[in-house]
Design an enzyme around this catalytic site. Sequence first.
Site, PDB file in Angstrom:
ATOM      1  N   ASP A  10       0.941  -1.232   0.022  1.00  0.00           N
ATOM      2  CA  ASP A  10      -0.241   0.149  -0.178  1.00  0.00           C
ATOM      3  C   ASP A  10       0.757   1.857   0.024  1.00  0.00           C
ATOM      4  OD1 ASP A  10      -2.699   1.633   0.587  1.00  0.00           O
ATOM      5  OD2 ASP A  10      -1.653   1.853   2.510  1.00  0.00           O
ATOM      6  N   ASP A  12      -0.368   5.529   0.590  1.00  0.00           N
ATOM      7  CA  ASP A  12      -0.647   6.465   1.727  1.00  0.00           C
ATOM      8  C   ASP A  12      -0.759   5.303   2.997  1.00  0.00           C
ATOM      9  OD1 ASP A  12      -0.616   8.223  -0.285  1.00  0.00           O
ATOM     10  OD2 ASP A  12      -2.941   7.623  -0.574  1.00  0.00           O
TER      11      ASP A  12
END
Length: 253
Positions: A10, A12
Amino acid sequence: MSKLQALLFDVDGTLADTERDGHRVAFNMAFEDAGLDWSWDEGLYGELLAVTGGKERIRFYLEQFNTDFEKPENFDDFVKGLHESKTNFYTQLMAEGKIPLRTGVERLIKEAREAGMRMAVVTTTTPANVTALLESTLGPDSESWFEVIAAGDIVPAKKPAPDIYYWALEQMNLTPEDAIAFEDSSNGIQSSAAANLKTIVTINEYTKDDDFSDAVVVLDHMGEPGRPFTLLSGETFGQDYLDLALVHKIANA
């Protein structure tokens, strides 16, 4: 060693603390540029993070927090334009080097690359945001280190739906048992867990109270030699920073 073949990251909150000091700031810059008096402070933005996706977050804000706003007739274009402006401001912030990678991230990615480990980005943020972050932190060619960039609107249902992980695994011709995911939030772990992926979580200020019961390991950050992580749940086999050998052990446990 396990049969681990790929690391799925991932972006953010996982690779960098982009939410508070990047996306939130860029949203506010876009609002000001559009002549809007909206301002998302840190507390409000934490609530808006319940929804993934920038355009979706704007809609959620207007539905739940700014219900008096009179929506223009071309509302979809209005939201799309605001989000495009926000992305431009975000990439500007990235180009200025305003947001560094989190502790241990660069070391682990470079170690994985040197070992020939396959890597992918699996995120709801836009491809432009991914490029901006990678190039500003890891260098101009770093996007090519990742076999797949699964980002933005590439699938209709965003996290917490598992679709983006399904798509990434399909593109890489992998099964969930071949990979491990790295996440930081409730939406992220719901997405990866629903795709049957073992997941390592590194929390941040916005997500520290989320439910990570589906994660195999939960840390405050990946750690560095001399700067150990705090283990919040799971097993790290006596190690105090996350390197590729430890990732293999976790994947194989």
